[in-house]
Write a protein that holds these residues in place. Structure first.
Motif, mmCIF file in Angstrom:
data_model
loop_
_atom_site.group_PDB
_atom_site.id
_atom_site.type_symbol
_atom_site.label_atom_id
_atom_site.label_comp_id
_atom_site.label_asym_id
_atom_site.label_seq_id
_atom_site.Cartn_x
_atom_site.Cartn_y
_atom_site.Cartn_z
ATOM 1 N N TYR A 67 0.809 -1.224 0.000
ATOM 2 C CA TYR A 67 0.000 0.000 0.000
ATOM 3 C C TYR A 67 0.841 1.273 0.000
ATOM 4 C CZ TYR A 67 -3.405 -3.517 1.413
ATOM 5 O OH TYR A 67 -4.192 -4.646 1.475
ATOM 6 N N ALA A 68 1.915 1.287 0.772
ATOM 7 C CA ALA A 68 2.728 2.496 0.884
ATOM 8 C C ALA A 68 3.393 2.848 -0.443
ATOM 9 C CB ALA A 68 3.784 2.327 1.979
ATOM 10 N N ILE A 69 4.006 1.861 -1.077
ATOM 11 C CA ILE A 69 4.675 2.113 -2.353
ATOM 12 C C ILE A 69 3.657 2.481 -3.426
ATOM 13 C CG2 ILE A 69 6.048 1.062 -4.194
ATOM 14 C CD1 ILE A 69 7.498 -0.559 -2.085
ATOM 15 N N SER A 70 2.505 1.828 -3.417
ATOM 16 C CA SER A 70 1.465 2.139 -4.394
ATOM 17 C C SER A 70 0.990 3.577 -4.237
ATOM 18 C CB SER A 70 0.278 1.188 -4.233
ATOM 19 O OG SER A 70 0.650 -0.139 -4.540
ATOM 20 N N ALA A 71 0.752 4.000 -2.983
ATOM 21 C CA ALA A 71 0.333 5.379 -2.739
ATOM 22 C C ALA A 71 1.401 6.358 -3.224
ATOM 23 C CB ALA A 71 0.057 5.590 -1.254
ATOM 24 N N LEU A 72 2.655 6.030 -2.975
ATOM 25 C CA LEU A 72 3.758 6.883 -3.404
ATOM 26 C C LEU A 72 3.808 6.990 -4.926
ATOM 27 C CD1 LEU A 72 6.253 8.514 -2.581
ATOM 28 C CD2 LEU A 72 7.582 6.403 -2.710
ATOM 29 N N LEU A 73 3.625 5.864 -5.615
ATOM 30 C CA LEU A 73 3.671 5.874 -7.071
ATOM 31 C C LEU A 73 2.520 6.669 -7.674
ATOM 32 C CD1 LEU A 73 4.730 2.180 -7.840
ATOM 33 C CD2 LEU A 73 6.097 4.254 -8.111
ATOM 34 N N PHE A 74 1.305 6.464 -7.150
ATOM 35 C CA PHE A 74 0.165 7.224 -7.664
ATOM 36 C C PHE A 74 0.328 8.718 -7.376
ATOM 37 C CE2 PHE A 74 -2.185 3.082 -7.412
ATOM 38 C CZ PHE A 74 -2.506 3.021 -8.768
ATOM 39 N N GLY A 75 0.858 9.037 -6.199
ATOM 40 C CA GLY A 75 1.115 10.440 -5.876
ATOM 41 C C GLY A 75 2.139 11.055 -6.806
ATOM 42 N N LEU A 76 3.158 10.269 -7.173
ATOM 43 C CA LEU A 76 4.195 10.749 -8.084
ATOM 44 C C LEU A 76 3.611 11.036 -9.468
ATOM 45 C CD1 LEU A 76 7.150 11.327 -8.769
ATOM 46 C CD2 LEU A 76 7.448 8.886 -9.236
ATOM 47 N N VAL A 77 2.766 10.143 -9.965
ATOM 48 C CA VAL A 77 2.150 10.349 -11.279
ATOM 49 C C VAL A 77 1.263 11.588 -11.261
ATOM 50 C CG1 VAL A 77 0.600 9.378 -13.016
ATOM 51 C CG2 VAL A 77 2.259 7.909 -11.862
ATOM 52 N N ILE A 78 0.504 11.772 -10.190
ATOM 53 C CA ILE A 78 -0.343 12.959 -10.071
ATOM 54 C C ILE A 78 0.512 14.224 -10.062
ATOM 55 C CG2 ILE A 78 -1.919 14.207 -8.538
ATOM 56 C CD1 ILE A 78 -2.997 11.447 -7.675
ATOM 57 N N ALA A 79 1.643 14.179 -9.358
ATOM 58 C CA ALA A 79 2.553 15.328 -9.327
ATOM 59 C C ALA A 79 3.087 15.643 -10.723
ATOM 60 C CB ALA A 79 3.705 15.051 -8.364
ATOM 61 N N LEU A 80 3.410 14.609 -11.491
ATOM 62 C CA LEU A 80 3.893 14.817 -12.861
ATOM 63 C C LEU A 80 2.810 15.442 -13.735
ATOM 64 C CD1 LEU A 80 5.888 11.493 -13.430
ATOM 65 C CD2 LEU A 80 6.815 13.782 -13.057
ATOM 66 N N ILE A 81 1.564 15.018 -13.540
ATOM 67 C CA ILE A 81 0.452 15.602 -14.293
ATOM 68 C C ILE A 81 0.281 17.079 -13.927
ATOM 69 C CG2 ILE A 81 -2.065 15.562 -14.574
ATOM 70 C CD1 ILE A 81 -1.903 12.521 -14.263
ATOM 71 N N ALA A 82 0.420 17.388 -12.636
ATOM 72 C CA ALA A 82 0.313 18.779 -12.190
ATOM 73 C C ALA A 82 1.421 19.632 -12.813
ATOM 74 C CB ALA A 82 0.394 18.848 -10.663
ATOM 75 N N ILE A 83 2.632 19.089 -12.873
ATOM 76 C CA ILE A 83 3.744 19.810 -13.498
ATOM 77 C C ILE A 83 3.462 20.034 -14.981
ATOM 78 C CG2 ILE A 83 6.176 19.645 -14.166
ATOM 79 C CD1 ILE A 83 6.638 18.139 -11.504
ATOM 80 N N ALA A 84 2.927 18.991 -15.637
ATOM 81 C CA ALA A 84 2.612 19.116 -17.065
ATOM 82 C C ALA A 84 1.568 20.200 -17.305
ATOM 83 C CB ALA A 84 2.107 17.772 -17.596
ATOM 84 N N TYR A 85 0.642 20.352 -16.365
ATOM 85 C CA TYR A 85 -0.403 21.375 -16.510
ATOM 86 C C TYR A 85 0.145 22.771 -16.229
ATOM 87 C CZ TYR A 85 -4.491 24.186 -15.343
ATOM 88 O OH TYR A 85 -5.416 25.202 -15.263
#
Length: 244
Positions: A158-176
């Motif tokens: 769960y911890a690594i999964s949450a970290l990975l999904f958070g990282l992808v969301i952060a990348l999307i925010a940067i792209a925006y």
């Protein structure tokens, strides 16, 4: 009709992530801790969702309490849909993820062909709101399947999964914000991904230590997040009244 959904702000994303966590822990609490079972819990929550949706469609504009109650219940129902498919009907997490992805893309295509936009700030008619809530239900079902697939199906936890999904969301925010990614695409991508992020956080907090969680339990986690959501809804309601 006035716009029937909230402005996309930091508060929006905080409450949304917490609502997805409540969807995960609340469904587990009712189905397993309270021993209602997946089927009975699904019928009960679906009935409640139908009632609050009926009230939501009666309103002529955005009302924080009504809107977020619908989101929390949609989160629970979407979670239960996926859980029943996987646990009771034997559908694999891969198949469920693919099926919900295709269904969501099909709904978006139908919505765009019908209305010419998928913008979150154009939900001003009953038809568009129907598309909106149908899309959100599918995002929760898809997010549940994708989150469980990454956390449990691959064994990442769960911890690594949450970290990975958070990282992808952060990348999307940067792209925006940095590269001007389309706002509507950004919104829906983030909306889908915040479901498995919140679900992974919910499992991380509520699951026993032996299962890779922190052992706070479904009761404590659900109460803590529901209380925080309630406080934020009260704040937003008071803020809206001051502006009006």
């Amino acid at each position: 009709m006035l716009n029937r959904v909230p402005e996309v702000t930091l508060y929006f994303w905080i409450i949304k992530i917490m609502a997805t966590t409540v969807g995960e822990t609340g469904a587990d609490f009712l189905a397993f801790t309270m021993n209602f079972g997946l089927a009975s819990t699904s019928y009960l929550m679906s009935a409640l969702l139908a009632m609050v949706l009926f009230n939501q469609f009666r309103l002529k504009g955005y009302v924080p309490l009504s809107y977020w109650v619908v989101v929390v219940l949609v989160s629970i129902v979407g979670t239960l849909i996926t859980d029943r498919l996987v646990d009771e009907m034997g559908v694999s997490l891969v198949s469920a993820t693919v099926a919900f992805s295709v269904a969501l893309l099909g709904l978006f295509a139908w919505w765009y062909i019908s209305e010419g936009t998928l913008a979150m700030h154009s939900i001003k008619t009953t038809k568009r709101e129907l598309f909106y809530w149908a899309a959100i239900l599918l995002t929760f079902a898809l997010g549940t399947a994708a989150g469980d697939l990454l956390a449990e199906g691959t064994g990442l936890g769960y911890a690594i999964s949450a970290l990975l999904f958070g990282l992808v969301i952060a990348l999307i925010a940067i792209a925006y914000y940095r590269f001007g990614m389309n706002a509507v695409l950004t919104f829906w991508l983030a909306y889908v991904l915040t479901r498995p992020l919140g679900g992974s956080l919910g499992d991380l907090l509520s699951q026993p230590v032996k299962n890779g969680g922190l052992g706070f339990g479904t009761v404590g986690t659900t109460i803590a997040f529901t209380t925080t959501i309630s406080i934020l809804i009260v704040y937003l309601t008071m803020k809206q009244k001051k502006i009006a």
